[in-house]
Design a protein around this motif. Structure first.
Motif, mmCIF file in Angstrom:
data_model
loop_
_atom_site.group_PDB
_atom_site.id
_atom_site.type_symbol
_atom_site.label_atom_id
_atom_site.label_comp_id
_atom_site.label_asym_id
_atom_site.label_seq_id
_atom_site.Cartn_x
_atom_site.Cartn_y
_atom_site.Cartn_z
ATOM 1 N N HIS A 171 -4.989 4.283 5.560
ATOM 2 C CA HIS A 171 -5.478 3.564 4.380
ATOM 3 C C HIS A 171 -7.001 3.625 4.250
ATOM 4 O O HIS A 171 -7.539 3.841 3.148
ATOM 5 N N ASN A 197 -6.796 -3.859 -0.945
ATOM 6 C CA ASN A 197 -5.683 -3.755 0.005
ATOM 7 C C ASN A 197 -6.073 -2.855 1.178
ATOM 8 O O ASN A 197 -5.885 -3.210 2.347
ATOM 9 N N ASN A 231 -0.276 7.284 -8.083
ATOM 10 C CA ASN A 231 -1.700 6.962 -8.185
ATOM 11 C C ASN A 231 -2.504 8.062 -8.877
ATOM 12 O O ASN A 231 -3.622 7.804 -9.336
ATOM 13 N N GLY A 282 0.846 -1.197 0.000
ATOM 14 C CA GLY A 282 0.000 0.000 0.000
ATOM 15 C C GLY A 282 0.876 1.240 0.000
ATOM 16 O O GLY A 282 1.800 1.349 -0.806
ATOM 17 N N THR A 328 1.121 0.489 -4.211
ATOM 18 C CA THR A 328 -0.262 0.026 -4.282
ATOM 19 C C THR A 328 -0.501 -0.849 -5.505
ATOM 20 O O THR A 328 -1.524 -1.522 -5.599
ATOM 21 N N THR A 362 -6.028 -1.960 -5.250
ATOM 22 C CA THR A 362 -5.664 -0.971 -4.228
ATOM 23 C C THR A 362 -6.735 -0.879 -3.150
ATOM 24 O O THR A 362 -6.433 -0.865 -1.950
ATOM 25 N N THR A 387 -5.718 -0.873 -11.674
ATOM 26 C CA THR A 387 -5.056 -0.606 -10.390
ATOM 27 C C THR A 387 -6.016 -0.459 -9.215
ATOM 28 O O THR A 387 -5.774 -1.012 -8.136
#
Length: 326
Positions: free
Chosen positions: A34, A94, A289, A26, A187, A91, A87
């Protein structure tokens, strides 16, 4: 600053650890955030899916929008959806579920599609810049230059170039020896992130990745800049102040999207190779990101909502949908 060709961490053993897969941590240093970070990430991803999905449906359903400009826009929307989808689901899993494990082959697959789609996205942005250049600087030749045959060749060239550039990276990574716990402080899987897990010399990967970035994305940026320079030159010669103001506003919006797309991506490419140790890891990953979620979210607004024909097409599409549902 020098190129870093090998990983300084000592190997754990001489066996190949690819079978164990990889672990995506991450955002290192922000693990306690998160859950909170997942909220804007999820909102941007859903907005990107909805906005680009509607945009594609409008362009495909309205025959008056089957023109090069709008077809390029639908290609951009499709690439954006796939790029963010390659992605964001992993992510968010996670962040929400602690699902950090990914198989080595899955990591390679994700890496390939992320970079493939980014290069394709860049090529579509170049095609759109060329489309605007022809429309503004040579309007009388527009229909003869951007024919359906040319459009087909542009699509084929975009996909072929992306595949040719990114396919070798899979073999460059597979040839390496992996002998330590495969923890990726990111990530999602990137080419250099995977390469740095290796116990082998990765100088070829470093050089290939840099060359691929400069010869594809770097060249696209140069050509896009040249196109917009000619466009601005033509805009400043427009006789109407209102037309100049409108054109400059549109060009400014496009420039903002281009900067948000290219700057984080190029930062990610160069940070892995030059002085990445001096940049906080969480800054690197947050910026990485950005180019997979923010441009896909903004493109339907910048290129779609602000275009009168698309707004009218959307109204017509929803009006037809309501009539059919009744």
């Amino acid at each position: 600053m020098t190129l870093s060709f090998t990983n300084s961490q000592p190997p754990l053993n001489n066996s190949d650890t690819r079978m164990a897969g990889c672990f995506l941590t991450g955002i290192p240093g922000l693990e306690h955030l998160h859950i909170w970070l997942s909220i804007p990430f999820c909102a941007m991803y859903v907005t990107a899916l909805a906005g680009n999905g509607v945009l594609i449906c409008v362009i495909l359903s309205q025959t008056n929008l089957h023109e090069p400009m709008y077809l390029f826009l639908s290609m951009l929307a499709g690439a954006d959806v796939l790029l963010s989808t390659s992605t964001m689901p992993k992510t968010l899993a996670n962040f929400w579920l602690g699902s950090r494990h990914i198989s080595f082959e899955g990591c390679l697959t994700q890496m390939f599609f992320i970079h493939f789609l980014f290069v394709a996205d860049s090529a579509v942005l170049l095609a759109m810049a060329f489309d605007r250049y022809v429309a503004i600087c040579s309007p009388l030749r527009y229909a003869t230059i951007l024919t359906s045959t040319v459009m087909g060749k542009v699509v084929a060239a975009t996909l072929s170039r992306s595949f040719i550039i990114m396919f070798p990276s899979i073999f460059l990574l597979k040839r390496l020896h992996y002998c330590r716990v495969n923890i990726i402080a990111h990530t999602f899987c990137e080419h250099m992130g995977i390469a740095r897990l290796s116990c082998s010399d990765i100088s070829v990967n470093v050089c290939y990745g840099l060359a691929a970035a400069l010869l594809s994305t770097g060249l696209d940026i140069i050509l896009i800049s040249i196109s917009y320079a000619f466009i601005l030159q033509a805009v400043f010669h427009l006789p109407s102040p209102d037309a100049r103001s409108k054109a400059l506003s549109t060009c400014g919006s496009h420039a903002c999207v281009l900067l948000l797309f290219y700057i984080p991506a190029l930062f990610s490419v160069f940070a892995y190779r030059f002085g990445g140790k001096h940049i906080p890891r969480y800054v690197h990953i947050l910026l990485a990101n950005l180019y997979v979620v923010i441009p896909p979210m903004l493109n339907p607004i910048i290129y779609g909502v602000r275009t009168k024909q698309i707004l009218e097409g959307a109204k017509q599409m929803f009006s037809n949908f309501v009539k059919v549902s009744r």
